[in-house]
Design a protein around this motif. Structure first.
Motif, PDB file in Angstrom:
ATOM      1  N   UNK A 171       0.833  -1.210   0.000  1.00  0.00           N
ATOM      2  CA  UNK A 171       0.000   0.000   0.000  1.00  0.00           C
ATOM      3  C   UNK A 171       0.864   1.255   0.000  1.00  0.00           C
ATOM      4  N   UNK A 172       1.922   1.259   0.794  1.00  0.00           N
ATOM      5  CA  UNK A 172       2.818   2.428   0.863  1.00  0.00           C
ATOM      6  C   UNK A 172       3.535   2.634  -0.468  1.00  0.00           C
ATOM      7  N   UNK A 173       4.044   1.550  -1.069  1.00  0.00           N
ATOM      8  CA  UNK A 173       4.721   1.648  -2.364  1.00  0.00           C
ATOM      9  C   UNK A 173       3.767   2.169  -3.442  1.00  0.00           C
ATOM     10  N   UNK A 174       2.557   1.638  -3.444  1.00  0.00           N
ATOM     11  CA  UNK A 174       1.580   2.024  -4.470  1.00  0.00           C
ATOM     12  C   UNK A 174       1.157   3.475  -4.323  1.00  0.00           C
ATOM     13  N   UNK A 175       0.857   3.889  -3.101  1.00  0.00           N
ATOM     14  CA  UNK A 175       0.419   5.264  -2.864  1.00  0.00           C
ATOM     15  C   UNK A 175       1.522   6.261  -3.184  1.00  0.00           C
TER      16      UNK A 175
ATOM     17  N   UNK B 228       4.081   5.996  -5.357  1.00  0.00           N
ATOM     18  CA  UNK B 228       4.363   6.180  -6.779  1.00  0.00           C
ATOM     19  C   UNK B 228       3.149   6.688  -7.544  1.00  0.00           C
ATOM     20  N   UNK B 229       1.940   6.497  -6.987  1.00  0.00           N
ATOM     21  CA  UNK B 229       0.740   6.979  -7.659  1.00  0.00           C
ATOM     22  C   UNK B 229       0.829   8.477  -7.940  1.00  0.00           C
ATOM     23  N   UNK B 230       1.370   9.242  -6.983  1.00  0.00           N
ATOM     24  CA  UNK B 230       1.511  10.696  -7.154  1.00  0.00           C
ATOM     25  C   UNK B 230       2.465  10.993  -8.312  1.00  0.00           C
ATOM     26  N   UNK B 231       3.587  10.276  -8.352  1.00  0.00           N
ATOM     27  CA  UNK B 231       4.568  10.471  -9.417  1.00  0.00           C
ATOM     28  C   UNK B 231       3.947  10.162 -10.780  1.00  0.00           C
ATOM     29  N   UNK B 232       3.208   9.068 -10.863  1.00  0.00           N
ATOM     30  CA  UNK B 232       2.635   8.663 -12.146  1.00  0.00           C
ATOM     31  C   UNK B 232       1.542   9.616 -12.609  1.00  0.00           C
TER      32      UNK B 232
ATOM     33  N   UNK C 166      -2.305   5.627 -13.085  1.00  0.00           N
ATOM     34  CA  UNK C 166      -2.321   6.405 -11.844  1.00  0.00           C
ATOM     35  C   UNK C 166      -3.691   6.317 -11.175  1.00  0.00           C
ATOM     36  N   UNK C 167      -4.754   6.376 -11.990  1.00  0.00           N
ATOM     37  CA  UNK C 167      -6.102   6.227 -11.426  1.00  0.00           C
ATOM     38  C   UNK C 167      -6.304   4.856 -10.826  1.00  0.00           C
ATOM     39  N   UNK C 168      -5.762   3.865 -11.527  1.00  0.00           N
ATOM     40  CA  UNK C 168      -5.839   2.497 -10.998  1.00  0.00           C
ATOM     41  C   UNK C 168      -5.065   2.388  -9.688  1.00  0.00           C
ATOM     42  N   UNK C 169      -3.896   3.017  -9.640  1.00  0.00           N
ATOM     43  CA  UNK C 169      -3.076   2.959  -8.423  1.00  0.00           C
ATOM     44  C   UNK C 169      -3.729   3.716  -7.277  1.00  0.00           C
ATOM     45  N   UNK C 170      -4.470   4.779  -7.589  1.00  0.00           N
ATOM     46  CA  UNK C 170      -5.202   5.489  -6.532  1.00  0.00           C
ATOM     47  C   UNK C 170      -6.241   4.560  -5.905  1.00  0.00           C
ATOM     48  N   UNK C 171      -7.006   3.900  -6.773  1.00  0.00           N
ATOM     49  CA  UNK C 171      -7.988   2.925  -6.271  1.00  0.00           C
ATOM     50  C   UNK C 171      -7.299   1.796  -5.523  1.00  0.00           C
ATOM     51  N   UNK C 172      -6.161   1.357  -6.057  1.00  0.00           N
ATOM     52  CA  UNK C 172      -5.433   0.258  -5.420  1.00  0.00           C
ATOM     53  C   UNK C 172      -4.901   0.661  -4.052  1.00  0.00           C
ATOM     54  N   UNK C 173      -4.451   1.901  -3.924  1.00  0.00           N
ATOM     55  CA  UNK C 173      -3.944   2.368  -2.630  1.00  0.00           C
ATOM     56  C   UNK C 173      -5.041   2.295  -1.573  1.00  0.00           C
ATOM     57  N   UNK C 174      -6.235   2.751  -1.951  1.00  0.00           N
ATOM     58  CA  UNK C 174      -7.371   2.682  -1.030  1.00  0.00           C
ATOM     59  C   UNK C 174      -7.734   1.222  -0.741  1.00  0.00           C
TER      60      UNK C 174
ATOM     61  N   UNK D   9      -4.273  -9.004  -7.070  1.00  0.00           N
ATOM     62  CA  UNK D   9      -4.900  -8.653  -8.337  1.00  0.00           C
ATOM     63  C   UNK D   9      -4.767  -7.167  -8.630  1.00  0.00           C
ATOM     64  N   UNK D  10      -4.938  -6.337  -7.615  1.00  0.00           N
ATOM     65  CA  UNK D  10      -4.782  -4.895  -7.811  1.00  0.00           C
ATOM     66  C   UNK D  10      -3.356  -4.551  -8.240  1.00  0.00           C
ATOM     67  N   UNK D  11      -2.377  -5.105  -7.553  1.00  0.00           N
ATOM     68  CA  UNK D  11      -0.987  -4.798  -7.889  1.00  0.00           C
ATOM     69  C   UNK D  11      -0.623  -5.363  -9.265  1.00  0.00           C
ATOM     70  N   UNK D  12      -1.167  -6.531  -9.603  1.00  0.00           N
ATOM     71  CA  UNK D  12      -0.931  -7.096 -10.927  1.00  0.00           C
ATOM     72  C   UNK D  12      -1.475  -6.167 -12.006  1.00  0.00           C
ATOM     73  N   UNK D  13      -2.630  -5.564 -11.735  1.00  0.00           N
ATOM     74  CA  UNK D  13      -3.187  -4.600 -12.678  1.00  0.00           C
ATOM     75  C   UNK D  13      -2.266  -3.406 -12.870  1.00  0.00           C
ATOM     76  N   UNK D  14      -1.685  -2.920 -11.777  1.00  0.00           N
ATOM     77  CA  UNK D  14      -0.729  -1.812 -11.874  1.00  0.00           C
ATOM     78  C   UNK D  14       0.501  -2.222 -12.679  1.00  0.00           C
ATOM     79  N   UNK D  15       0.972  -3.449 -12.431  1.00  0.00           N
ATOM     80  CA  UNK D  15       2.160  -3.935 -13.135  1.00  0.00           C
ATOM     81  C   UNK D  15       1.902  -4.011 -14.638  1.00  0.00           C
ATOM     82  N   UNK D  16       0.751  -4.561 -15.013  1.00  0.00           N
ATOM     83  CA  UNK D  16       0.409  -4.637 -16.431  1.00  0.00           C
ATOM     84  C   UNK D  16       0.236  -3.242 -17.025  1.00  0.00           C
ATOM     85  N   UNK D  17      -0.304  -2.312 -16.229  1.00  0.00           N
ATOM     86  CA  UNK D  17      -0.451  -0.940 -16.700  1.00  0.00           C
ATOM     87  C   UNK D  17       0.894  -0.302 -17.002  1.00  0.00           C
TER      88      UNK D  17
END
Length: 342
Positions: free
Chosen positions: A39-43, A45-49, A65-73, A171-179
């Motif tokens: 969660x910390x890693x995703x949140x 980098x979400x700002x950077x992306x 980035x939108x996906x990572x925002x949802x993923x962070x939550x 699954x959320x992180x996999x989605x970010x990775x594919x993105x």
């Protein structure tokens, strides 16, 4: 009609269940830390992306980035679900709070559908009116995002993948990775060919790829929330197995099998026996068979010597008795007929 529960056997089952619960608790503590790190890693980098997407004009980066925002939550909720699951059971919540993890997993599955639908819509709009994208900065942000997402994925990959909550987080992180992979591929194609439509096309492709996994997660979590029988357990097969394997059992009926969190399975059932004096022994054998053959360690058994305790089920639990009575009557009539023929 007779009812008997073996308190000693029930206590034994609870002790067995408790031992497994301690093991799950240890596993859950590790998973809790894994999800928090992701969660910390995703949140972070979400700002950077998001900034990178705005500066480069890339839908792939903005979508990720939108996906990572949802993923962070969602990862934050997954962490909190593990936290709640550590609370002991109460008088009001007698099974504890383990099912919160399943509720969060179900919510995560729905969230992936919503984000994916938004990405597909934006991709269609962008495909209709392609806009310029800065391929160089987009590539740099994509590579950095891929590194962060790979790190988060491997942190979660070592967790308990039978746990629905952990499956949702992965699954959320996999989605970010594919993105991130899609963003890198789009950036390279744009730099080499200048073909901007590849950006929305790859963004939509990643979203569609996630739909199947999101559906499986939502379906499995929904089955648990509706207290459906797990895929690996068949109620009728369990009843037949107990009738065949446990001495003294005439009939097994009113079998209910469900799961608390997609991993811990429970069962209740009625067992009609020939001799009420064997009730404690039959209860013990039923529990042992369910634990060894079906992996169900939390079981409530109600023994009966006559008609089913629940009036509406008499036609079920009396079936064997009626069959035996019919057979006896048929034999008697056949014997009389034979006697007359003789």
């Amino acid at each position: 009609m007779a009812h008997e529960h073996s308190h000693d056997d029930h206590s034994h089952g609870q002790e067995h269940h408790g031992h497994g619960h301690d093991h799950d608790h240890d596993y859950g503590s590790l998973d809790k830390r894994r999800v928090l790190v992701a969660a910390v890693l995703t949140a972070g980098f979400m700002v950077v992306e998001a900034l990178g997407g705005l500066l480069t004009g890339s839908l792939a980066l903005l979508a990720d980035a939108g996906h990572m925002l949802t993923d962070s939550v969602s990862l934050g909720l997954a962490w909190y679900a593990f936290h709640l699951a550590e609370r002991p059971a109460t008088n009001r919540h007698t099974y504890g709070f383990g099912r919160v993890k399943t509720l969060v997993a179900y919510t995560n599955g729905l969230a992936i559908f919503v984000v994916g639908a938004w990405i597909v819509y934006e991709a269609w709009e962008r495909f209709q009116q392609p806009s310029a994208v800065l391929g160089g900065p987009m590539l740099a942000v994509g590579v950095a995002g891929l590194a962060v997402n790979i790190a988060a994925f491997f942190v979660l990959h070592g967790g308990d993948r039978e746990n629905l909550n952990m499956r949702g987080a992965i699954l959320h992180v996999l989605g970010d990775l594919l993105g991130s992979v899609a963003a890198i591929a789009a950036a390279l194609i744009i730099l080499l060919t200048g073909w901007y439509p590849i950006d929305p096309i790859l963004s939509a492709l990643v979203a569609v790829m996630l739909f199947a996994s999101a559906w499986r997660l939502t379906r499995d979590a929904g089955r648990v929330l509706l207290e459906g029988a797990p895929d690996v357990l068949d109620r009728d097969d369990i009843a037949r197995d107990l009738e065949k394997s446990v001495p003294g059992v005439d009939n097994i009926h009113h079998v209910h099998v469900w799961s608390l969190d997609g991993k811990s399975n429970l069962a209740t059932l009625h067992a009609r026996i020939a001799d009420q004096g064997d009730a404690s022994r039959v209860t013990m054998l039923v529990k042992q068979r369910l634990a060894s053959a079906h992996g169900i360690t939390h079981v409530t058994v109600e023994t009966e010597c006559g008609p089913c305790a629940d009036g509406h089920g008499n036609h079920d639990c009396g079936a064997a008795a009626k069959s035996a009575e019919h057979s006896h009557s048929h034999t008697k009539r056949h014997g009389v007929a034979g006697s007359k023929n003789a």
